[in-house]
Write an enzyme that holds these catalytic residues in place. Structure first.
Site, PDB file in Angstrom:
ATOM      1  N   HIS A   1       0.772  -1.100   0.113  1.00 31.42           N
ATOM      2  CA  HIS A   1      -0.112  -0.100  -0.078  1.00 31.42           C
ATOM      3  C   HIS A   1       0.817   1.163   0.019  1.00 31.42           C
ATOM      4  CE1 HIS A   1      -3.649   2.516   0.949  1.00 31.42           C
ATOM      5  NE2 HIS A   1      -2.720   3.197   1.658  1.00 31.42           N
ATOM      6  N   GLU A   2       1.902   1.408   0.850  1.00 29.51           N
ATOM      7  CA  GLU A   2       2.692   2.434   1.012  1.00 29.51           C
ATOM      8  C   GLU A   2       3.739   2.583  -0.215  1.00 29.51           C
ATOM      9  OE1 GLU A   2       1.937   4.917   3.005  1.00 29.51           O
ATOM     10  OE2 GLU A   2       0.740   3.582   4.430  1.00 29.51           O
TER      11      GLU A   2
ATOM     12  N   HIS B   1       1.684   4.406  -2.936  1.00 32.15           N
ATOM     13  CA  HIS B   1       1.715   5.738  -2.796  1.00 32.15           C
ATOM     14  C   HIS B   1       2.898   6.342  -3.529  1.00 32.15           C
ATOM     15  CE1 HIS B   1      -1.951   5.982  -0.661  1.00 32.15           C
ATOM     16  NE2 HIS B   1      -1.611   5.806   0.307  1.00 32.15           N
TER      17      HIS B   1
ATOM     18  N   CYS C   1      -8.049   3.974  -3.337  1.00 29.12           N
ATOM     19  CA  CYS C   1      -9.044   3.230  -4.223  1.00 29.12           C
ATOM     20  C   CYS C   1     -10.238   2.844  -3.602  1.00 29.12           C
ATOM     21  CB  CYS C   1      -8.288   2.111  -4.883  1.00 29.12           C
ATOM     22  SG  CYS C   1      -9.345   0.975  -5.927  1.00 29.12           S
TER      23      CYS C   1
ATOM     24  N   CYS D   1      -8.754  -3.886  -3.116  1.00 28.66           N
ATOM     25  CA  CYS D   1      -7.491  -3.294  -3.681  1.00 28.66           C
ATOM     26  C   CYS D   1      -6.573  -3.002  -2.684  1.00 28.66           C
ATOM     27  CB  CYS D   1      -7.719  -2.160  -4.472  1.00 28.66           C
ATOM     28  SG  CYS D   1      -6.418  -1.332  -5.278  1.00 28.66           S
TER      29      CYS D   1
ATOM     30  N   CYS E   1      -5.835  -3.236  -7.865  1.00 32.63           N
ATOM     31  CA  CYS E   1      -6.786  -3.883  -8.776  1.00 32.63           C
ATOM     32  C   CYS E   1      -6.563  -3.640 -10.262  1.00 32.63           C
ATOM     33  CB  CYS E   1      -8.073  -2.907  -8.110  1.00 32.63           C
ATOM     34  SG  CYS E   1      -7.967  -1.214  -8.546  1.00 32.63           S
TER      35      CYS E   1
END
Length: 173
Positions: A130-131, A134, A141, A146, A165
């Site tokens: 996730h990070e 970014h 999202c 996702c 996703c």
């Protein structure tokens, strides 16, 4: 070839770092190196909150970036925050090279539950991706599965995949 670099911040179990290194190498299909020495997190500690300011840690990570660095992910066991939130699981530079994740609130023990190492590992991988997303200029999202979906509580992490996703994957340059 550029590499994904992992930087321990404070004391992080070597088995956790090694596992994360292997997983990220496979997911992003590029070399992943573990940097040493660990960054001392005390520079970002704020006694009034008894937490570590994640933005300050990111700023202190900059000297670890070199010509081989694709992205640099800091990994810590400390409790992170930014001033406008009670806590964060991690933080990243949008479109930059630096990100940080914490295992502190990903552990079941934080919630008074028995230790669950496989669940901790899955949560850590999800938050790391996730990070890093970014840093690839991806924003949150609306697809709750996702990896780029926002996570305001640990339960939200548990329902996310560790991959982007189709819409988010298409945005990655």
């Amino acid at each position: 070839m550029k590499e994904l670099h992992l930087l321990p911040i404070g004391k992080v179990p070597p088995d956790v770092l090694g596992w994360l290194q292997r997983q990220l190498c496979e997911l992003f299909r590029l070399p992943c190196a573990l940097l040493q020495p660990a960054l001392d997190p005390r520079i970002a500690y704020h006694a009034e909150r008894q937490q570590y300011h994640s933005s300050e840690l990111i700023a202190r990570m900059q000297p670890y970036v070199n010509e081989q660095t694709w992205k640099l992910l800091g990994v810590t066991a400390e409790d992170l925050y930014i001033p406008i939130l009670t806590f964060v699981f991690g933080e990243a530079q949008i479109g930059g090279k630096l990100a940080v994740v914490s295992t502190h609130r990903l552990r079941q023990e934080f919630y008074g539950l028995p230790e669950d190492k496989p669940l901790l590992a899955q949560r850590l991988l999800t938050e790391a991706v996730h990070e890093l997303g970014h840093t690839l200029e991806l924003t949150h999202c609306d697809d709750y599965r996702c990896v780029m979906a926002a996570s305001h509580a640990v339960e939200w992490i548990d329902i996310k995949d560790t991959s982007f996703c189709k819409e988010c994957a298409a945005k990655v340059v």
